[in-house]
Motif scaffolding. Sequence first.
Motif, PDB file in Angstrom:
ATOM      1  N   GLU A   1      43.844 100.531  24.153  1.00  0.00           N
ATOM      2  CA  GLU A   1      42.466 101.090  23.674  1.00  0.00           C
ATOM      3  C   GLU A   1      41.635 102.076  24.516  1.00  0.00           C
ATOM      4  O   GLU A   1      41.140 102.977  24.186  1.00  0.00           O
ATOM      5  N   ALA A   2      41.424 101.494  25.794  1.00  0.00           N
ATOM      6  CA  ALA A   2      40.693 101.967  26.835  1.00  0.00           C
ATOM      7  C   ALA A   2      41.526 103.283  27.214  1.00  0.00           C
ATOM      8  O   ALA A   2      40.884 104.304  27.384  1.00  0.00           O
ATOM      9  N   ARG A   3      42.827 103.250  27.221  1.00  0.00           N
ATOM     10  CA  ARG A   3      43.779 104.348  27.687  1.00  0.00           C
ATOM     11  C   ARG A   3      43.477 105.712  26.417  1.00  0.00           C
ATOM     12  O   ARG A   3      43.290 106.571  26.917  1.00  0.00           O
ATOM     13  N   TRP A   4      43.275 105.211  25.163  1.00  0.00           N
ATOM     14  CA  TRP A   4      42.982 106.540  24.390  1.00  0.00           C
ATOM     15  C   TRP A   4      41.446 106.748  24.304  1.00  0.00           C
ATOM     16  O   TRP A   4      41.413 108.118  23.988  1.00  0.00           O
ATOM     17  N   LEU A   5      40.774 105.857  24.605  1.00  0.00           N
ATOM     18  CA  LEU A   5      39.322 106.418  24.837  1.00  0.00           C
ATOM     19  C   LEU A   5      39.298 107.342  25.682  1.00  0.00           C
ATOM     20  O   LEU A   5      38.427 108.426  25.632  1.00  0.00           O
ATOM     21  N   THR A   6      39.545 107.035  27.052  1.00  0.00           N
ATOM     22  CA  THR A   6      39.560 107.935  27.989  1.00  0.00           C
ATOM     23  C   THR A   6      40.618 109.234  27.862  1.00  0.00           C
ATOM     24  O   THR A   6      40.434 110.340  28.504  1.00  0.00           O
ATOM     25  N   HIS A   7      41.382 109.231  26.962  1.00  0.00           N
ATOM     26  CA  HIS A   7      42.244 110.376  26.767  1.00  0.00           C
ATOM     27  C   HIS A   7      41.544 111.563  25.434  1.00  0.00           C
ATOM     28  O   HIS A   7      41.561 112.661  25.901  1.00  0.00           O
ATOM     29  N   PHE A   8      40.891 110.870  24.700  1.00  0.00           N
ATOM     30  CA  PHE A   8      40.060 111.591  23.895  1.00  0.00           C
ATOM     31  C   PHE A   8      38.647 112.029  24.281  1.00  0.00           C
ATOM     32  O   PHE A   8      37.944 112.634  23.415  1.00  0.00           O
ATOM     33  N   PRO A  19      28.631 102.592  16.745  1.00  0.00           N
ATOM     34  CA  PRO A  19      28.569 101.214  16.919  1.00  0.00           C
ATOM     35  C   PRO A  19      30.016 100.898  17.571  1.00  0.00           C
ATOM     36  O   PRO A  19      30.931 101.631  17.438  1.00  0.00           O
ATOM     37  N   CYS A  20      30.104  99.946  18.729  1.00  0.00           N
ATOM     38  CA  CYS A  20      31.445  99.735  19.539  1.00  0.00           C
ATOM     39  C   CYS A  20      32.500  99.178  18.479  1.00  0.00           C
ATOM     40  O   CYS A  20      33.580  99.774  18.734  1.00  0.00           O
ATOM     41  N   ASP A  21      32.053  98.369  17.662  1.00  0.00           N
ATOM     42  CA  ASP A  21      33.126  97.852  16.835  1.00  0.00           C
ATOM     43  C   ASP A  21      33.688  98.943  16.005  1.00  0.00           C
ATOM     44  O   ASP A  21      35.191  98.782  15.687  1.00  0.00           O
ATOM     45  N   GLU A  22      33.095  99.828  15.493  1.00  0.00           N
ATOM     46  CA  GLU A  22      33.628 101.000  14.527  1.00  0.00           C
ATOM     47  C   GLU A  22      34.526 102.032  15.621  1.00  0.00           C
ATOM     48  O   GLU A  22      35.674 102.161  15.352  1.00  0.00           O
ATOM     49  N   LEU A  23      34.053 102.182  16.868  1.00  0.00           N
ATOM     50  CA  LEU A  23      34.901 102.808  17.722  1.00  0.00           C
ATOM     51  C   LEU A  23      36.186 102.318  18.044  1.00  0.00           C
ATOM     52  O   LEU A  23      36.909 102.720  18.219  1.00  0.00           O
ATOM     53  N   GLN A  24      35.975 100.928  18.418  1.00  0.00           N
ATOM     54  CA  GLN A  24      37.219 100.317  18.834  1.00  0.00           C
ATOM     55  C   GLN A  24      38.058 100.064  17.729  1.00  0.00           C
ATOM     56  O   GLN A  24      39.505  99.919  17.952  1.00  0.00           O
ATOM     57  N   ALA A  25      37.771 100.006  16.613  1.00  0.00           N
ATOM     58  CA  ALA A  25      38.736 100.046  15.201  1.00  0.00           C
ATOM     59  C   ALA A  25      39.500 101.362  15.240  1.00  0.00           C
ATOM     60  O   ALA A  25      40.619 101.200  14.842  1.00  0.00           O
ATOM     61  N   GLY A  26      38.882 102.425  15.557  1.00  0.00           N
ATOM     62  CA  GLY A  26      39.470 103.554  15.334  1.00  0.00           C
ATOM     63  C   GLY A  26      40.337 103.712  16.585  1.00  0.00           C
ATOM     64  O   GLY A  26      41.658 104.157  16.584  1.00  0.00           O
ATOM     65  N   LEU A  56      44.570 104.277  16.463  1.00  0.00           N
ATOM     66  CA  LEU A  56      45.264 105.173  17.407  1.00  0.00           C
ATOM     67  C   LEU A  56      46.320 104.784  18.246  1.00  0.00           C
ATOM     68  O   LEU A  56      47.490 105.128  18.348  1.00  0.00           O
ATOM     69  N   ALA A  57      45.831 103.402  19.019  1.00  0.00           N
ATOM     70  CA  ALA A  57      46.980 103.021  19.857  1.00  0.00           C
ATOM     71  C   ALA A  57      47.994 102.398  19.093  1.00  0.00           C
ATOM     72  O   ALA A  57      49.271 102.428  19.356  1.00  0.00           O
ATOM     73  N   ASP A  58      47.856 101.874  17.880  1.00  0.00           N
ATOM     74  CA  ASP A  58      49.183 101.494  16.966  1.00  0.00           C
ATOM     75  C   ASP A  58      49.914 102.612  16.625  1.00  0.00           C
ATOM     76  O   ASP A  58      51.267 102.572  16.698  1.00  0.00           O
ATOM     77  N   HIS A  59      49.271 103.785  16.160  1.00  0.00           N
ATOM     78  CA  HIS A  59      49.930 104.794  15.759  1.00  0.00           C
ATOM     79  C   HIS A  59      50.893 105.510  16.728  1.00  0.00           C
ATOM     80  O   HIS A  59      52.127 105.736  16.750  1.00  0.00           O
ATOM     81  N   TYR A  60      50.201 105.602  18.190  1.00  0.00           N
ATOM     82  CA  TYR A  60      51.122 106.084  19.494  1.00  0.00           C
ATOM     83  C   TYR A  60      52.175 105.141  19.722  1.00  0.00           C
ATOM     84  O   TYR A  60      53.056 105.586  20.233  1.00  0.00           O
ATOM     85  N   ASP A  61      52.022 103.814  19.516  1.00  0.00           N
ATOM     86  CA  ASP A  61      53.036 102.921  19.824  1.00  0.00           C
ATOM     87  C   ASP A  61      54.324 103.190  18.876  1.00  0.00           C
ATOM     88  O   ASP A  61      55.423 103.021  19.413  1.00  0.00           O
ATOM     89  N   ALA A  62      54.102 103.576  17.859  1.00  0.00           N
ATOM     90  CA  ALA A  62      55.055 103.698  16.779  1.00  0.00           C
ATOM     91  C   ALA A  62      55.834 105.233  17.134  1.00  0.00           C
ATOM     92  O   ALA A  62      56.847 105.444  16.596  1.00  0.00           O
ATOM     93  N   ALA A 104      49.645 114.575  26.887  1.00  0.00           N
ATOM     94  CA  ALA A 104      48.743 115.663  27.115  1.00  0.00           C
ATOM     95  C   ALA A 104      49.260 116.754  26.063  1.00  0.00           C
ATOM     96  O   ALA A 104      48.369 117.780  25.467  1.00  0.00           O
ATOM     97  N   ARG A 105      50.391 116.780  25.466  1.00  0.00           N
ATOM     98  CA  ARG A 105      51.011 117.671  24.677  1.00  0.00           C
ATOM     99  C   ARG A 105      51.089 117.013  23.128  1.00  0.00           C
ATOM    100  O   ARG A 105      50.678 117.537  22.348  1.00  0.00           O
ATOM    101  N   PHE A 106      51.684 115.959  23.183  1.00  0.00           N
ATOM    102  CA  PHE A 106      51.880 115.135  22.108  1.00  0.00           C
ATOM    103  C   PHE A 106      50.707 114.828  21.304  1.00  0.00           C
ATOM    104  O   PHE A 106      50.567 114.813  20.039  1.00  0.00           O
ATOM    105  N   ALA A 107      49.591 114.480  21.934  1.00  0.00           N
ATOM    106  CA  ALA A 107      48.225 113.828  21.612  1.00  0.00           C
ATOM    107  C   ALA A 107      47.372 114.711  21.987  1.00  0.00           C
ATOM    108  O   ALA A 107      46.259 114.267  22.742  1.00  0.00           O
ATOM    109  N   ARG A 108      47.362 116.090  22.027  1.00  0.00           N
ATOM    110  CA  ARG A 108      46.235 116.956  22.459  1.00  0.00           C
ATOM    111  C   ARG A 108      45.014 116.743  21.549  1.00  0.00           C
ATOM    112  O   ARG A 108      43.921 116.828  21.908  1.00  0.00           O
ATOM    113  N   TYR A 109      45.004 116.392  20.329  1.00  0.00           N
ATOM    114  CA  TYR A 109      44.001 116.040  19.358  1.00  0.00           C
ATOM    115  C   TYR A 109      44.271 114.833  18.663  1.00  0.00           C
ATOM    116  O   TYR A 109      45.370 114.584  18.650  1.00  0.00           O
ATOM    117  N   PRO A 110      43.249 114.015  17.870  1.00  0.00           N
ATOM    118  CA  PRO A 110      43.610 113.061  17.163  1.00  0.00           C
ATOM    119  C   PRO A 110      44.536 113.485  16.045  1.00  0.00           C
ATOM    120  O   PRO A 110      44.547 114.464  15.781  1.00  0.00           O
TER     121      PRO A 110
END
Length: 372
Positions: free
Chosen positions: A8-15, A280-287, A291-297, A308-314
């Motif tokens: 989750e922290a990875r995608w926070l710092t990505h976006f 609120p942190c709970d909402e952001l963490q849920a988002g 994203l983490a589950d989506h990119y795992d798939a 940087a290319r596959f996930a340029r934007y949400p």
Amino acid sequence: MQRLKKDEARWLTHFFRCNITPVYMQEVLGDLAASPKRGSPESMVAALAARTSALGSMPNVEHLELISMEVQGNPVEMRGVPVVGGGQRITDATGKAGVFFDESPEDRALRRWKEGGFNEQERRHATGHRKRARSVDLEAFVRATKAIQPKGTKLAETLQDVLAAVDALIDNEATQFRTLNLALEHFDQPLHIRTHVKKRWVAYGRQPIRRFLPYTHHCLRVSTLFYMGVGLSVIPQRPTNVIDMQYLFYLPFCMVFTSADKLHHDMAPLFTNATRLYSPCDELQAGLRTLADHYDAHGDELKVQGSARFARYPPLELDTVIHRLYDQTMPTWRKLAAEAPLEITPELNARLMEQMRPMREAMERARRQREG
């Protein structure tokens, strides 16, 4: 940062690019004096420093320094981006000018803490940080408020009521000189600076402080709301709230403010607007979890193309709070996300690197001069 999982922290710092505030750095270091349930204080700080240093973030100049700059006539930009110090103007061989930012003291400290390196001064600071948090006599604000509050009445029931009273107090057109004095004293400006500022205020036509010193006014508004809220028992007398309140001084340098802290949850929305949002942190963490589950798939595509290319934007096929935050802060992002990314061929990459070479050389010279 403590509650987010690693992915989750990875995608926070990505976006998002995160703002490292001075109070956050103090709190991280302050954990050296904590008593964690598991592990040692050093290991806890090292883990938090490792996660923070991976943010690709920008350390913000401390609020008192910014106030000092502003009262001396240097405007403070409040446009939702961090105010970063230490920039050095450089000119490359072609005459093109730029500003070079070397590794910041905060980044160097985080790198050292991540490796378990803490000096004695930092250990003393960690102990002092917790003592300072408890040194403010919040009960005094309650006593002072009771002394002026008519018996059987309550001057305010909610924080919104308190903020209305604060604005009526500090924005009163008839008492702007008093507001200027209050701000200069509250934020410990030296006497010679106070005299200079007052002369400049008169020369500029005695403007409302909201317009004359907009950042100082913001900090005064936050601080006065907090202490008046404590005095009226609308805000609890927790000593750590004194520290937590200081995060709100940096709201003008963020597009999105997120927190799991109740004080922030109560106060931050009062200082938001169309371009400065609270999530609120709970909402952001849920988002972030979605994203983490989506990119795992889509792990194979990530490996081939890179994030940087596959996930340029949400991803457009999903709908999370992160998508909605992007919609509000960057309205054109969906159109850009639907366009095919630019193909970076080896030839194009070589051409770009050659174009950047003079500026890279100028940056290297500046770094050597600074070190030498």
